[in-house]
Design a protein around this motif. Structure first.
Motif, PDB file in Angstrom:
ATOM      1  N   UNK A  19       0.847  -1.212  -0.159  1.00 48.01           N
ATOM      2  CA  UNK A  19      -0.103   0.042  -0.080  1.00 48.01           C
ATOM      3  C   UNK A  19       0.873   1.246  -0.099  1.00 48.01           C
ATOM      4  N   UNK A  20       0.463   2.119  -0.926  1.00 51.44           N
ATOM      5  CA  UNK A  20       1.361   3.547  -0.981  1.00 51.44           C
ATOM      6  C   UNK A  20       0.555   4.737  -0.290  1.00 51.44           C
ATOM      7  N   UNK A  21      -0.661   4.658  -0.541  1.00 52.50           N
ATOM      8  CA  UNK A  21      -1.353   5.966   0.073  1.00 52.50           C
ATOM      9  C   UNK A  21      -2.833   5.488   0.140  1.00 52.50           C
ATOM     10  N   UNK A  22      -3.614   6.280   1.261  1.00 51.91           N
ATOM     11  CA  UNK A  22      -5.093   6.031   1.312  1.00 51.91           C
ATOM     12  C   UNK A  22      -5.647   7.460   1.236  1.00 51.91           C
ATOM     13  N   UNK A  23      -6.655   7.401   0.401  1.00 51.36           N
ATOM     14  CA  UNK A  23      -7.040   8.854   0.155  1.00 51.36           C
ATOM     15  C   UNK A  23      -8.730   8.882   0.240  1.00 51.36           C
ATOM     16  N   UNK A  24      -9.072   9.629   1.056  1.00 55.90           N
ATOM     17  CA  UNK A  24     -10.608   9.616   1.528  1.00 55.90           C
ATOM     18  C   UNK A  24     -11.362  10.765   0.800  1.00 55.90           C
ATOM     19  N   UNK A  25     -12.252  10.904  -0.104  1.00 50.86           N
ATOM     20  CA  UNK A  25     -12.986  11.796  -0.379  1.00 50.86           C
ATOM     21  C   UNK A  25     -14.652  11.713  -0.183  1.00 50.86           C
ATOM     22  N   UNK A  68     -17.659   2.030   7.007  1.00 53.46           N
ATOM     23  CA  UNK A  68     -16.175   2.060   6.844  1.00 53.46           C
ATOM     24  C   UNK A  68     -15.533   2.170   8.277  1.00 53.46           C
ATOM     25  N   UNK A  69     -14.558   1.275   8.362  1.00 55.23           N
ATOM     26  CA  UNK A  69     -13.729   1.617   9.655  1.00 55.23           C
ATOM     27  C   UNK A  69     -12.192   1.487   9.224  1.00 55.23           C
ATOM     28  N   UNK A  70     -11.511   2.527   9.728  1.00 57.36           N
ATOM     29  CA  UNK A  70     -10.101   2.932   9.374  1.00 57.36           C
ATOM     30  C   UNK A  70      -9.351   2.750  10.881  1.00 57.36           C
ATOM     31  N   UNK A 101       0.069  -0.001   7.585  1.00 54.98           N
ATOM     32  CA  UNK A 101      -0.545   1.419   7.742  1.00 54.98           C
ATOM     33  C   UNK A 101      -1.584   1.351   8.782  1.00 54.98           C
ATOM     34  N   UNK A 102      -2.325   0.141   8.831  1.00 55.81           N
ATOM     35  CA  UNK A 102      -3.234  -0.189   9.752  1.00 55.81           C
ATOM     36  C   UNK A 102      -4.277  -1.173   9.136  1.00 55.81           C
ATOM     37  N   UNK A 103      -5.598  -1.069   9.738  1.00 60.19           N
ATOM     38  CA  UNK A 103      -6.615  -1.896   8.910  1.00 60.19           C
ATOM     39  C   UNK A 103      -7.668  -0.979   8.469  1.00 60.19           C
TER      40      UNK A 103
END
Length: 116
Positions: A19-25, A68-70, A101-103
């Motif tokens: 994973x390189x990045x997490x983007x939320x919109x 959604x759970x981050x 990164x996490x879950x």
């Protein structure tokens, strides 16, 4: 008719992917990935110097998220460019992933796999 989600991961080692990045919109989530391609994959190339895998950039795009759970893991101050994946699961509209990164746990109306 388009390919199924499962068929898009044929000859891709998901646990060795990163994973390189997490983007939320709004109600969308995008995961920037480096997919680890296996030799039988049509885009496979010999790994670069110092790499043990043929990494290929891509995206996982989730739209119409209903759950959604981050849970972000704590990291040291050094910048991390890639996060190792421990588990990765897509079934129907549900997605679960655990990584450095996490879950991430979610349910979405649309799950798309895009590769560059």
């Amino acid at each position: 008719m388009g390919k199924s989600i499962a068929s898009r991961f044929e000859n891709v080692d998901l646990v060795r992917s990163e994973l390189r990045a997490v983007i939320i919109n709004d109600d969308e989530l995008t995961l920037e990935m480096d997919f680890c391609l296996e030799e039988a994959h049509p885009d496979y190339e010999a790994p670069g110097v110092g790499e043990d895998c043929c990494f290929h950039p891509g995206l996982l795009k989730f739209a119409g998220i209903s759950k959604l759970s981050l849970e972000r893991a704590e990291h040291s101050p050094e910048a991390v460019r890639r996060y190792a994946i421990q588990s990765f699961h897509i079934e129907g509209s549900k997605f679960d992933m655990a990584c450095d990164w996490g879950t991430i746990h979610l349910q979405a109306r649309s799950i798309r796999v895009l590769t560059e």
